[in-house]
Design a protein around this motif. Structure first.
Motif, PDB file in Angstrom:
ATOM      1  N   ASN A 112       0.668  -1.260   0.004  1.00 14.83           N
ATOM      2  CA  ASN A 112       0.240  -0.036   0.056  1.00 14.83           C
ATOM      3  C   ASN A 112       0.979   1.209  -0.232  1.00 14.83           C
ATOM      4  OD1 ASN A 112      -2.106   2.094   0.460  1.00 14.83           O
ATOM      5  ND2 ASN A 112      -2.940   0.929   2.037  1.00 14.83           N
ATOM      6  N   LYS A 113       0.622   2.088  -0.836  1.00 10.42           N
ATOM      7  CA  LYS A 113       1.624   3.340  -1.244  1.00 10.42           C
ATOM      8  C   LYS A 113       1.571   4.300   0.039  1.00 10.42           C
ATOM      9  CE  LYS A 113       3.215   2.090  -5.103  1.00 10.42           C
ATOM     10  NZ  LYS A 113       4.609   1.790  -5.374  1.00 10.42           N
ATOM     11  N   LYS A 114       0.087   4.297   0.648  1.00 14.84           N
ATOM     12  CA  LYS A 114      -0.061   5.075   2.010  1.00 14.84           C
ATOM     13  C   LYS A 114       1.056   4.797   2.973  1.00 14.84           C
ATOM     14  CE  LYS A 114      -4.992   5.737   1.342  1.00 14.84           C
ATOM     15  NZ  LYS A 114      -6.155   5.241   1.925  1.00 14.84           N
ATOM     16  N   ASN A 115       1.674   3.658   3.300  1.00 13.08           N
ATOM     17  CA  ASN A 115       2.437   3.110   4.186  1.00 13.08           C
ATOM     18  C   ASN A 115       3.897   3.378   4.108  1.00 13.08           C
ATOM     19  OD1 ASN A 115       0.142   2.165   5.983  1.00 13.08           O
ATOM     20  ND2 ASN A 115       0.413  -0.028   4.818  1.00 13.08           N
ATOM     21  N   ASN A 116       4.122   3.864   3.098  1.00 15.70           N
ATOM     22  CA  ASN A 116       5.698   4.376   2.726  1.00 15.70           C
ATOM     23  C   ASN A 116       6.747   3.359   2.885  1.00 15.70           C
ATOM     24  OD1 ASN A 116       4.730   6.844   1.841  1.00 15.70           O
ATOM     25  ND2 ASN A 116       4.520   7.750   3.779  1.00 15.70           N
ATOM     26  N   ILE A 117       6.326   1.997   2.813  1.00 10.24           N
ATOM     27  CA  ILE A 117       7.536   1.120   2.819  1.00 10.24           C
ATOM     28  C   ILE A 117       8.200   1.254   1.621  1.00 10.24           C
ATOM     29  CG2 ILE A 117       7.859  -1.439   3.011  1.00 10.24           C
ATOM     30  CD1 ILE A 117       6.301  -0.424   5.414  1.00 10.24           C
ATOM     31  N   TYR A 134      -7.756  -3.137   4.571  1.00 11.33           N
ATOM     32  CA  TYR A 134      -8.459  -1.919   4.200  1.00 11.33           C
ATOM     33  C   TYR A 134      -8.988  -0.963   5.185  1.00 11.33           C
ATOM     34  CZ  TYR A 134     -12.248   0.653   1.854  1.00 11.33           C
ATOM     35  OH  TYR A 134     -13.105   1.571   1.223  1.00 11.33           O
ATOM     36  N   CYS A 135      -9.438  -2.075   6.342  1.00 15.77           N
ATOM     37  CA  CYS A 135      -9.990  -1.075   7.547  1.00 15.77           C
ATOM     38  C   CYS A 135      -9.037  -0.405   8.198  1.00 15.77           C
ATOM     39  CB  CYS A 135     -10.869  -2.030   8.377  1.00 15.77           C
ATOM     40  SG  CYS A 135     -12.240  -2.608   7.787  1.00 15.77           S
ATOM     41  N   PHE A 136      -7.819  -1.038   8.395  1.00 17.95           N
ATOM     42  CA  PHE A 136      -6.547  -0.391   9.101  1.00 17.95           C
ATOM     43  C   PHE A 136      -6.075   0.587   8.212  1.00 17.95           C
ATOM     44  CE2 PHE A 136      -6.615  -4.548  11.615  1.00 17.95           C
ATOM     45  CZ  PHE A 136      -7.205  -3.871  12.821  1.00 17.95           C
ATOM     46  N   SER A 137      -6.139   0.800   6.800  1.00 15.71           N
ATOM     47  CA  SER A 137      -5.422   1.572   6.223  1.00 15.71           C
ATOM     48  C   SER A 137      -6.121   3.077   6.114  1.00 15.71           C
ATOM     49  CB  SER A 137      -5.194   1.297   4.786  1.00 15.71           C
ATOM     50  OG  SER A 137      -6.460   1.074   4.212  1.00 15.71           O
ATOM     51  N   TRP A 138      -7.080   3.181   6.833  1.00 17.83           N
ATOM     52  CA  TRP A 138      -7.860   4.459   6.844  1.00 17.83           C
ATOM     53  C   TRP A 138      -7.196   5.505   7.653  1.00 17.83           C
ATOM     54  CZ3 TRP A 138     -13.567   5.175   5.305  1.00 17.83           C
ATOM     55  CH2 TRP A 138     -13.950   4.327   4.499  1.00 17.83           C
TER      56      TRP A 138
END
Length: 95
Positions: A14-19, A91-95
């Motif tokens: 997930n790009k939101k997590n910046n891994i 999906y729920c935790f990525s909000w």
């Protein structure tokens, strides 16, 4: 097992997590290694439904009969629901 693998795979990609891209494959590999180490004695490391179903079908046709299919539905259905559950959890935790 499948829920954890799906969750980690979706979380690290997930790009939101910046891994960093260089860590994605090692993190997924570590997850698979941990799952086999922790679940190996219980399931034989069977996190893939095809890995369980193939040997069952072969043994069914080579004189084991219907006994070889006992409990097979669990190893087919559970990973399907686990994958959906793991993906939904990420999906729920990525909000």
């Amino acid at each position: 097992g499948t829920a954890a693998l799906t969750f980690v795979t979706f979380a690290v990609t997930n790009k939101k997590n910046n891994i960093p891209e260089g860590l994605v494959a090692p993190l997924i590999a570590i997850t698979i290694g941990l799952m086999i180490a922790l679940l190996g004695n219980l399931t034989g490391g069977g996190i893939n439904p095809a890995r369980d179903l193939g040997p069952r079908l072969v043994t069914r046709f080579y004189k084991w009969g219907p006994e070889s299919m006992t409990g097979a539905w669990v190893y087919i259905v559970a990973p399907l629901f686990g994958g959906i559950g793991g993906g939904f959890s990420e999906y729920c935790f990525s909000w």
